[in-house]
Design a protein around this motif. Structure first.
Motif, PDB file in Angstrom:
ATOM      1  N   ALA A   1       5.781  -2.676   1.119  1.00  0.00           N
ATOM      2  CA  ALA A   1       4.361  -3.516   1.091  1.00  0.00           C
ATOM      3  C   ALA A   1       3.374  -2.421   0.288  1.00  0.00           C
ATOM      4  CB  ALA A   1       3.968  -3.716   2.655  1.00  0.00           C
ATOM      5  N   MET A   2       2.409  -3.057  -0.069  1.00  0.00           N
ATOM      6  CA  MET A   2       1.492  -2.537  -0.944  1.00  0.00           C
ATOM      7  C   MET A   2      -0.058  -2.739  -0.383  1.00  0.00           C
ATOM      8  SD  MET A   2       0.281  -2.954  -4.745  1.00  0.00           S
ATOM      9  CE  MET A   2       0.298  -4.854  -4.876  1.00  0.00           C
ATOM     10  N   MET A   3      -0.717  -1.751  -0.434  1.00  0.00           N
ATOM     11  CA  MET A   3      -1.931  -1.738   0.226  1.00  0.00           C
ATOM     12  C   MET A   3      -3.096  -0.954  -0.645  1.00  0.00           C
ATOM     13  SD  MET A   3      -3.037  -1.203   4.384  1.00  0.00           S
ATOM     14  CE  MET A   3      -3.515   0.332   4.167  1.00  0.00           C
ATOM     15  N   HIS A   4      -4.328  -1.754  -0.600  1.00  0.00           N
ATOM     16  CA  HIS A   4      -5.390  -1.056  -1.591  1.00  0.00           C
ATOM     17  C   HIS A   4      -6.658  -1.641  -1.149  1.00  0.00           C
ATOM     18  CE1 HIS A   4      -5.709  -4.767  -3.838  1.00  0.00           C
ATOM     19  NE2 HIS A   4      -4.195  -4.640  -4.168  1.00  0.00           N
ATOM     20  N   GLY A   5      -7.943  -1.148  -1.532  1.00  0.00           N
ATOM     21  CA  GLY A   5      -9.165  -1.588  -0.991  1.00  0.00           C
ATOM     22  C   GLY A   5      -9.614  -2.791  -1.458  1.00  0.00           C
TER      23      GLY A   5
END
Ligand code: ADP
Ligand code: MG
Length: 716
Positions: A514-518
């Motif tokens: 999975a990917m996560m960013h602001g």
């Protein structure tokens, strides 16, 4: 007769247009000019014989002589206008060369006597010459002959010599400048009066080593004046916030102690006990607490904050816990719910609350029903009012500024404030950054922590790393992969992250990636984080959003791409995300900065490496390591966050720690907050002393005088 108030325009050599330029640089009156210090000096007292120039290669020296010939020409090679003069003294001759200054042919003529100051070099034809020297004619103009000449930074187009003359005139009025530091404070600071210090900074009698290192008594006088002004201003501001003493009475009795013991899932470390006592003393004192609690990642700050909260709550007051992100709010909320087990009314305040949740929250805080609220900046909104806010705890301080603190302060009647930060700040900096806070440090980790193995690898080794990840995931581990994308920046370029994410997903087709960013919505981030916590995601590819405070015990590998782009303290923060459970943990830093191994492994690969990094083979350190690589290697060897922070400070300077928050405030003319930290300590102690003995009103008066005395440009 000029006085400190004389407008610069009335000085010799200053007309309306120069006055305007000077004013643009904050130099309005004769009294401003002595505060405009030279940034270097040239010793023009001892001319070097031209015959001896060979012994001073690349070393600026003074030469005096007569111009034998002078002419302009165009360089055949670079097609550049050149002005050349041959200067001769009784020992020999040397060629002087100026590039692109053809106008000199009007100013330097055959027969002129010149003093020139510059470094002799060999020309491409092997002749000794001096390129672009400073020069002065010295017939009828000898004031700067045989003296130490102050060099000022450029102001508009005022020629250096004219500027020197302007400043020199202003020095006459130095005796008439009031010393803003009263004698009894000078004594406490161990500094002398202002006038001789100013005088010496413009006209040093001797260029001693101490002077050149900006440590002479004259420099110290200015450094301490500035540090003291800073410290006293901080203290005065705080004392003014404090004028109202607290009118709550906090008591810590056996029933509170019992309850605290009951919620404690473990034995506190010695360091935790010590800081808890410091905090408890503050809570019980008649002045509001303003304390910074520092502790390395995982040192157990949360529980200390929670116990402080219990004390306030059981004394009938409300507590607010502020965290920088919603994810952290969520995490704190859950952990606290578990620990407190319904014995306290707990609420959450985030930007993503629904209108009805928000109404309930606002009402609950206003009527005092909610005892402990955990929230983001949303807590600082005007609508939020407390019945009786007794304690505010700010987690991960480096994202909070002074204004936020003041907003918090306004929400209660002089609430106690506890600021917790996991970015270990070197003591020297902490004093400068938070001169008005008391410091508590948890310098010990809870027992039983396994060391995190830290390795630095090149991207050519990624496949081996991936194999290792695969094996660890098989064994039940979860993994963070972090890309260096600065979350604070407005224009996030997420491309490298997305490409990285795709590559990893391809490489691990059977894993949950999975990917996560602001840029994701708070709800999406939170959902992702929850899935990661629940073990549904094997590999979480993200930016530094996970940097602060996240706790997933099962995550045991932190893979950091392009690690050289992070500061050491930030790397330390990231590394602290793993090693929170029983599993052996790893931080793997991927960096293609030339490594020692590659550089030494023979001709072909060495050439390839240096080519790909665009540097010359000599770019690296003595053993072939680049400074970046060296930095990462040092980091890998260091476990203690404070040590990492000190190294970071030495390597990258204080910017890393100060961020944008303080960078404007902490610029001093000669004082260097790192090098001169013991002077900062002295300034702080003296400031405390002045407030205690002379009172806030007098301190305020002194601050105003000090600030008024300083030239505006000091903080431009
Ligand atoms: P940080 O200082 O980074 O905020 P936390 O408060 O999140 O650290 O604590 C890190 C972990 O250590 C938590 O899981 C916490 O429960 C645990 N912990 C804290 N203090 C102790 C202690 N004295 N003994 C054992 N575990 C502790
Ligand atoms: Mg924490």
């Amino acid at each position: 007769m000029i006085s400190p108030d004389t407008p610069v325009q009335f000085l010799k050599g200053v007309g309306a247009s120069r006055a305007k330029v000077l004013a643009e640089h904050g130099l309005n009156t004769a009294g401003d000019l002595p505060w405009f210090f030279p940034y270097r000096y040239e010793d023009r007292r001892h001319p070097t014989r031209i015959a001896d120039l060979g012994r001073h290669l690349d070393d600026p020296v003074l030469v005096r002589g007569r111009v034998i010939s002078a002419h302009a020409k165009v360089s055949p090679v670079k097609r550049m206008k050149i002005f050349e003069a041959l200067l001769e003294d009784e020992s020999g001759g040397v060629k002087l060369v100026w590039f692109n200054q053809a106008f000199l042919s009007d100013q330097i003529k055959r027969g002129d006597r010149l003093a020139v100051f510059g470094a002799p070099k060999f020309s491409s034809y092997g002749h000794l010459q001096i390129e672009g020297p400073d020069w002065e004619k010295f017939e009828g103009d000898e004031e700067e002959e045989g003296s130490i000449v102050p060099i000022y930074s450029k102001i508009g187009n005022i020629p250096p010599k004219a500027l020197r003359r302007i400043v020199a005139q202003s020095l006459e009025i130095i005796p008439a400048i009031d010393d803003p530091l009263p004698e009894n404070i000078r004594e406490r600071l161990h500094v002398g009066p202002l006038a001789p210090a100013l005088e010496q900074l413009h006209r040093p009698p001797e260029l001693t080593e101490e002077f050149l290192y900006r440590r002479s008594p004259a420099h110290r006088r200015i450094i301490l004046q500035e540090f003291f002004t800073f410290q006293l201003a901080l203290r005065v501001r705080r004392a003014t916030e404090e004028v109202k003493k607290k009118n709550r009475k906090i008591r810590i009795d056996d029933s509170i102690r019992d309850e605290v013991r009951k919620i404690l899932p473990f034995k506190l470390t010695r360091a935790q006990k010590r800081v808890l006592k410091e905090i408890a003393d503050d809570l019980q004192s008649s002045r509001p607490m303003y304390r910074l609690l520092q502790g390395d990642v995982g040192s157990g700050k949360t529980i200390v904050g929670l116990i402080a909260a219990m004390i306030a709550i059981r004394n009938g007051h409300q507590v607010a816990l502020l965290a920088p992100t919603e994810i952290l709010v969520e995490q704190h909320f859950q952990r606290i719910s578990q620990l407190l087990d319904h014995s306290v009314v707990l609420a959450k305040a985030t930007g993503s609350a629904t209108p009805s949740e928000r109404r309930t929250l606002i009402a609950g805080l206003r009527d005092g029903y909610i005892q402990l609220v955990v929230g983001t900046h949303a807590l600082l909104e005007e609508k939020i009012e407390f019945k009786s806010l007794g304690l505010a705890i700010v987690d991960e301080q480096h994202r909070f500024g002074v204004e936020q603190r003041q907003k918090l302060f306004a929400k209660g009647e002089t609430p106690d404030i506890l600021v917790m930060t996991a970015t270990p700040i070197p003591r020297s900096l902490a004093l400068a950054m938070y001169g008005d806070l008391e410091l508590s440090v948890i310098d010990e980790l809870p027992p039983g922590r396994l060391a995190i193995k830290t390795a630095v690898r090149a991207s050519s080794q990624l496949e081996r790393i991936y194999k290792f990840l695969d094996a660890e995931i098989d064994a039940g581990a979860q993994i963070y992969v972090v890309y260096p994308i600065i979350e604070e920046s407005e224009k996030l370029n997420l491309k490298p992250l997305k490409l990285g994410f795709e590559a990893i997903r391809k490489r691990f087709p059977h894993r949950e990636v999975a990917m996560m960013h602001g840029r994701m919505s708070a709800a999406d981030k939170e959902a992702t984080m929850q899935r990661f916590k629940a073990g549904e995601i094997h590999i979480l590819v993200s930016t530094t959003v996970i940097e602060v405070g996240i706790d997933v015990p099962n995550a045991s590998i932190m893979l950091i791409m392009d690690a050289d782009r992070f500061g050491l303290s930030q790397l330390h923060q990231l590394r602290g995300r793993v090693g929170r459970g029983a599993r052996k943990s790893y931080a793997i830093l991927v960096s293609d900065m030339e490594s020692g191994r590659l550089a030494r492994s023979g001709g072909a690969s060495r050439a390839a490496t240096s080519q790909s990094s665009g540097g010359t083979p000599d770019d690296g350190g003595r053993d072939g390591r680049s400074p970046e690589k060296e930095r990462l290697d040092l980091f890998a060897e260091t476990r203690d966050g404070f040590e990492v922070a000190e190294r970071d400070l030495q390597l990258r300077g204080p910017g890393e720690f100060l961020g944008t928050r303080q960078s404007g405030v902490l610029r001093f003319r000669f004082g260097n907050i790192v090098r001169d930290h013991e002077l900062m300590e002295r300034a702080r102690d003296t400031a405390i002393d002045v407030i205690d003995h002379d009172g806030v009103a007098r301190a305020d008066e002194i601050v105003r005088r000090l600030l008024g005395a300083e030239m505006e440009t000091a903080r431009d």
